[in-house]
Write a protein that holds these residues in place. Structure first.
Motif, short mmCIF file in Angstrom:
data_model
loop_
_atom_site.label_atom_id
_atom_site.label_comp_id
_atom_site.label_asym_id
_atom_site.label_seq_id
_atom_site.Cartn_x
_atom_site.Cartn_y
_atom_site.Cartn_z
N VAL A 55 0.85 -1.18 0.00
CA VAL A 55 0.00 0.00 0.00
C VAL A 55 0.89 1.24 0.00
N THR A 56 0.61 2.15 -0.90
CA THR A 56 1.29 3.44 -0.93
C THR A 56 0.23 4.50 -0.67
N VAL A 57 0.48 5.32 0.35
CA VAL A 57 -0.47 6.37 0.73
C VAL A 57 0.21 7.71 0.54
N ALA A 58 -0.52 8.65 -0.10
CA ALA A 58 0.01 9.99 -0.36
C ALA A 58 -0.80 11.03 0.40
N VAL A 59 -0.11 11.80 1.23
CA VAL A 59 -0.71 12.93 1.94
C VAL A 59 0.32 14.06 1.98
N GLN A 60 -0.12 15.24 2.31
CA GLN A 60 0.77 16.40 2.35
C GLN A 60 1.81 16.30 3.46
N LEU A 67 1.72 4.47 10.41
CA LEU A 67 1.82 3.36 9.46
C LEU A 67 1.38 2.04 10.08
N ALA A 68 1.63 1.84 11.37
CA ALA A 68 1.19 0.61 12.03
C ALA A 68 -0.34 0.53 12.05
N ALA A 69 -1.00 1.64 12.32
CA ALA A 69 -2.47 1.65 12.31
C ALA A 69 -3.00 1.37 10.92
N LEU A 70 -2.35 1.89 9.90
CA LEU A 70 -2.77 1.64 8.52
C LEU A 70 -2.56 0.17 8.15
N ARG A 71 -1.42 -0.38 8.57
CA ARG A 71 -1.14 -1.80 8.29
C ARG A 71 -2.21 -2.69 8.93
N ALA A 72 -2.67 -2.29 10.12
CA ALA A 72 -3.67 -3.09 10.84
C ALA A 72 -5.02 -3.11 10.13
N THR A 73 -5.27 -2.19 9.21
CA THR A 73 -6.55 -2.18 8.49
C THR A 73 -6.57 -3.19 7.34
N LEU A 74 -5.43 -3.75 7.01
CA LEU A 74 -5.35 -4.67 5.87
C LEU A 74 -5.71 -6.08 6.33
N PRO A 75 -6.81 -6.64 5.80
CA PRO A 75 -7.37 -7.87 6.35
C PRO A 75 -6.64 -9.16 5.95
N ARG A 76 -5.87 -9.14 4.87
CA ARG A 76 -5.26 -10.38 4.39
C ARG A 76 -3.88 -10.12 3.84
N GLY A 77 -3.11 -11.19 3.80
CA GLY A 77 -1.80 -11.11 3.19
C GLY A 77 -0.74 -10.51 4.10
N ARG A 78 0.46 -10.42 3.57
CA ARG A 78 1.59 -9.81 4.28
C ARG A 78 1.64 -8.34 3.86
N ALA A 79 1.31 -7.46 4.77
CA ALA A 79 1.09 -6.06 4.42
C ALA A 79 2.34 -5.21 4.60
N GLU A 80 2.52 -4.31 3.64
CA GLU A 80 3.56 -3.28 3.70
C GLU A 80 2.88 -1.96 3.38
N ALA A 102 -4.57 6.53 -2.08
CA ALA A 102 -3.94 5.24 -1.77
C ALA A 102 -3.91 4.36 -3.00
N SER A 103 -2.82 3.64 -3.13
CA SER A 103 -2.69 2.59 -4.14
C SER A 103 -2.51 1.28 -3.38
N VAL A 104 -3.35 0.29 -3.67
CA VAL A 104 -3.26 -1.01 -3.02
C VAL A 104 -2.92 -2.03 -4.11
N GLU A 105 -1.77 -2.67 -3.94
CA GLU A 105 -1.32 -3.66 -4.92
C GLU A 105 -1.17 -5.02 -4.23
N ALA A 106 -1.60 -6.08 -4.90
CA ALA A 106 -1.46 -7.43 -4.38
C ALA A 106 -0.54 -8.22 -5.30
N PHE A 107 0.42 -8.90 -4.70
CA PHE A 107 1.40 -9.69 -5.43
C PHE A 107 1.36 -11.13 -4.97
N LEU A 108 1.54 -12.05 -5.92
CA LEU A 108 1.67 -13.47 -5.63
C LEU A 108 2.97 -13.99 -6.22
N PRO A 109 3.51 -15.06 -5.63
CA PRO A 109 4.65 -15.70 -6.28
C PRO A 109 4.22 -16.14 -7.68
N LYS A 110 5.16 -16.15 -8.61
CA LYS A 110 4.84 -16.60 -9.97
C LYS A 110 4.20 -17.98 -9.90
N GLN A 111 3.12 -18.15 -10.66
CA GLN A 111 2.34 -19.37 -10.63
C GLN A 111 2.55 -20.18 -11.91
#
Length: 118
Positions: A55-60, A67-80, A102-111
């Motif tokens: 997750v990339t968040v842009a603010v002034q 950042l820890a509070a924002l990470r805690a809002t992510l329900p699944r996966g390994r969050a950054e 905010a930009s939220v990107e999800a990545f998986l190992p190559k399948q």
């Protein structure tokens, strides 16, 4: 291990009263989530822990984000979560409206070696 981006979603959030950058950023992340669904995990019986969420968040004032509070809002996966300069501060009388992006990107190992079930 190399990864493939599975999804990218964008969101916008704001705090109308209080200049709370973290509140605006949480709302931007939630907005991005409302635009997506990842049924692939159920289809291929893959655990959510295999997904890395960036997750990339842009603010002034990115240094004011919790950042820890924002990470805690992510329900699944390994969050950054990364904070960058952006968004808007909009003067409104004697207050300032904070707008976050905010930009939220999800990545998986190559399948390989599987296909979607009927």
């Amino acid at each position: 291990m190399s990864e493939q981006r599975l999804i990218i979603e964008m969101g916008m959030g704001n705090d109308l009263h209080g200049m709370d950058y973290t509140k605006a950023a949480k709302r931007a992340i939630e907005d991005a989530f409302r635009h997506s669904s990842l049924p692939i995990f159920g289809v291929v019986e893959m655990p959510h822990e295999m997904m890395r969420v960036q997750v990339t968040v842009a603010v002034q004032e990115p240094d004011l984000l919790d950042l820890a509070a924002l990470r805690a809002t992510l329900p699944r996966g390994r969050a950054e979560v990364t904070a960058v300069h952006g968004g808007l501060n909009v003067p409104s009388g004697d207050e300032t409206i904070v707008i976050a992006q905010a930009s939220v990107e999800a990545f998986l190992p190559k399948q390989s070696g599987w296909s979607l079930k009927d």
